[in-house]
Design an enzyme around this catalytic site. Sequence first.
Site, short mmCIF file in Angstrom:
data_model
loop_
_atom_site.label_atom_id
_atom_site.label_comp_id
_atom_site.label_asym_id
_atom_site.label_seq_id
_atom_site.Cartn_x
_atom_site.Cartn_y
_atom_site.Cartn_z
N HIS A 276 8.72 71.31 25.12
CA HIS A 276 8.95 69.95 25.63
C HIS A 276 7.79 69.02 25.22
CE1 HIS A 276 10.44 67.02 28.72
NE2 HIS A 276 9.17 66.69 28.74
N GLU A 277 6.58 69.43 25.56
CA GLU A 277 5.43 68.58 25.22
C GLU A 277 5.26 68.51 23.70
OE1 GLU A 277 4.41 66.88 27.55
OE2 GLU A 277 5.04 68.06 29.27
#
Lengths: 517, 517
Positions: free
Chosen positions: A281-282
């Site tokens: 995600h990051e």
Amino acid sequence: MLFLIGKGVLSVTAQGFDQKLTEFKEYLKKMKSYEEAIGLLYWDMRTGAPKKGIGTRSEVVGMLSAEHFAMAVSEQMGEMLAYFNESDKQALLSSTDRTVVKECAKDYERSKKIPPKLHQEYVVLTSQAESVWEEAKEASDYAKFQPYLEKIVAANLEFIQLWGYEGHKYNTLLDMYEPGMTVAKLDEVFGALREKVVPLLSAVQASPHKPETGFLRQRFDKQKQKAFSLFILGQMGYDFEAGRLDETVHPFATGLNPGDVRITTRYLLDDVNSALFGTIHEGGHALYEQNISPELIGTPLCTGTSMGIHESQSRYWENMIGRSRPFWKRYYKDLQANYPGQFDSVSVEEFYRASNEVKPSLIRIEADELTYNLHIMVRYEIEKALFSESVRVADLPEVWNEKYKEYLGVVPASDGEGVLQDVHWAGGSFGYFPSYALGNMYAAQIEHTLRKQLAGYDELIESGNLLPIKDWLTDRIYRYGKALSPNEIIMQVTGEELNPDYLVQYFAKKFGDIYKL
Amino acid sequence: MLFLIGKGVLSVTAQGFDQKLTEFKEYLKKMKSYEEAIGLLYWDMRTGAPKKGIGTRSEVVGMLSAEHFAMAVSEQMGEMLAYFNESDKQALLSSTDRTVVKECAKDYERSKKIPPKLHQEYVVLTSQAESVWEEAKEASDYAKFQPYLEKIVAANLEFIQLWGYEGHKYNTLLDMYEPGMTVAKLDEVFGALREKVVPLLSAVQASPHKPETGFLRQRFDKQKQKAFSLFILGQMGYDFEAGRLDETVHPFATGLNPGDVRITTRYLLDDVNSALFGTIHEGGHALYEQNISPELIGTPLCTGTSMGIHESQSRYWENMIGRSRPFWKRYYKDLQANYPGQFDSVSVEEFYRASNEVKPSLIRIEADELTYNLHIMVRYEIEKALFSESVRVADLPEVWNEKYKEYLGVVPASDGEGVLQDVHWAGGSFGYFPSYALGNMYAAQIEHTLRKQLAGYDELIESGNLLPIKDWLTDRIYRYGKALSPNEIIMQVTGEELNPDYLVQYFAKKFGDIYKL
């Protein structure tokens, strides 16, 4: 002779313009340098700064932020903006520079309208509120937090009055995170989405074909989790010479400049997926920031265009790549090898299905892909009601619980796992939540186009050839930074405005298949 | 009535003074905040910043440094200093505040005397010179570096002319690192030291009782080295809630504020001592910075009083504690346990003697305790000659080699391991080198007093009870920061001025014993 004079005059004008433009750009670069320094100070505070230095460090951040704010609203900024907003100067500016001027002017106008004293009080209020919120959440004591929240809502209503608004007051707040977004539009897309998600969720819940998930909860060595996360990041095309991965309590990505985009994650020792999907995600946020065109460095356009588009990239990489069947067809053997013996009796299909389990829950950040947007809609409805003043802050726990029952069929046992669960309101970030759901919708819409335009899309993923996907996104989204608006981006990439149907179709196909509907 | 008016006037004056003092302190705190931000940016660049972000990061550092410099020489600073230097205002200031004013005035005068253009050119010159030096050192090509060094020396001569000087021109440079230090004093103490060290070194070299050292060079796991270094740091009283240990190529300590003092080290896999003694050395610097009185935070006095006193603390902890027999009597069993099997056949006495091997060498940073000062004296003699203009930059390689032969009995095979070995001159840091030898002399003088005043000194070390030593040093040195001058510190602690005899006695005793002279 006259010609020469004429030429001379022209040249002086051009010289004056060029000089002013250079000055303006140097000024903006200096502002960006303050932002980068502040960004690094925050990163450091969240990753490993010794706790006894935090008090002094906070003052350093405060000083630099004040300098940055002073530059954003200075007389000099006002004069430069007035100059470049004259129509003859506008004509001389490049398209990018016009956008830079527009962006600065928007910021300038917004900041100038708030009296410094009010701004200062608000900074103190939200800073106190965040501490109080932490205690209140821990103790599930809404009454403790309520007076702060009341003041924060009141302050925002006052700001909206000063800033002005069109249509709904809440529009002014939405626009801060998603330029151009309105209540009318959100009502429409959220309505359409909810209409389809609710029956799908019922069908999923009624299905007898539930995935087994016990094997996701074993003991997983931290170093091994880290090694696998780093491996996947590399596969995504995350550039380790332009970033690094660290540990933190609340994971985030921060783009200091395109050559230094850092991500953080948190390792849960009894969960194989939490750190991995968090990192992906990051990593999606980071791919965006790492691939902004170098010519935007030092300008306010050197960042993602909106929270919604940013979130579309983190959610795309996390869910549409990381939680896809082709992805695990390729990488499951690596995961098995990474945790010897721990997944011997689990097939790739079982792992894929387990990683996509749908289960309505109380906590947003732990929600599955399908129910996630319902958590957002609850918050959206509440924020909208707060700023149309049709609900009182005092009533939020009750409203929250009713909405959770209505949207997700679950009711919090305490306010700690209910209305107090997110930090956003304590920080005054009203209008932020919708970005998450917008990100999901944008992501599905973009993926739909990707599938059409990138030949053998599933096969690319299944063969671990993710770079063409990264390059496609860079070419159409990442490199533009904030030079295009979110609407321009989505129009340019997909040929149409935000459309929730793609997410609905994606859900129907994915969860219909997993739950054999 | 008159009384009341009088009182009113007095009160207004006092109010004006208090207000100005508050403003002055806020101004200094802001400067210190810039320093802290710059300090963190440097730390980050040296410990793990992604390399592609360094270009932009350097510009951020440049911007913040320029802001800091502008504050140091601003009209406002000039006015405030003029105000507080008036005798009636001086009388109202606390002793510490008077020192603050004096310190700022010294900086202000020094910086104001250099025309901004000259300053800017010098910053560019030394920045280029550092890059060129790196290449020149790598290629052992002095000719490449020579023109830069010539310009740097010429610029410093010009600065000295602008700053003014008393006695020797070099005094002005010495004073920047060791306030009050002069060529006359250094000639005296270095002369006395060399007179005794040279015959002692001859005796050591003639001794048949040489320590075995082969066991120091095995393979040592990095994580184990780190664990042992952290353990010893803790024993010294290094506060891990006010600092952290990281890896770097060139180890350093940096005090961002007393609550955040970071150290770095470098692990050599084939050397058990390098990282350990490096960590203890930087840990000594860190103990100083961590224990500065909180009331000095935010002022220019919140740092060590001079390079020499700072180095006295790093060298004291590294050599007089870390390389002492009582220390190893206590900690050798921990070292053995840390590297199972690797020191089974080595006695504590053998380990102690090996860790104190004396061997004249070419490279300063690898020098043993006894010959280290001779390396410094070579550099001191050369710098002195450069600024009395009695030697030309072109002749330095020859002069260097002659002096090494004379002082240490060794001659470099190339300029890379000779005159090009240190970065200091490329950065224009003339006058810095003597600090290292001053540190050794101060350390021995302080240790002499410590032994007299702290009952059972050796027994404390032998029982691993190092905190009373740290507390003694805090009480007499650390807490004062820069509020006392180096000379005031050494007078207050030891009752006499800098005296090289203590280091001579320490050497005679320690190495006489180890080499059975």
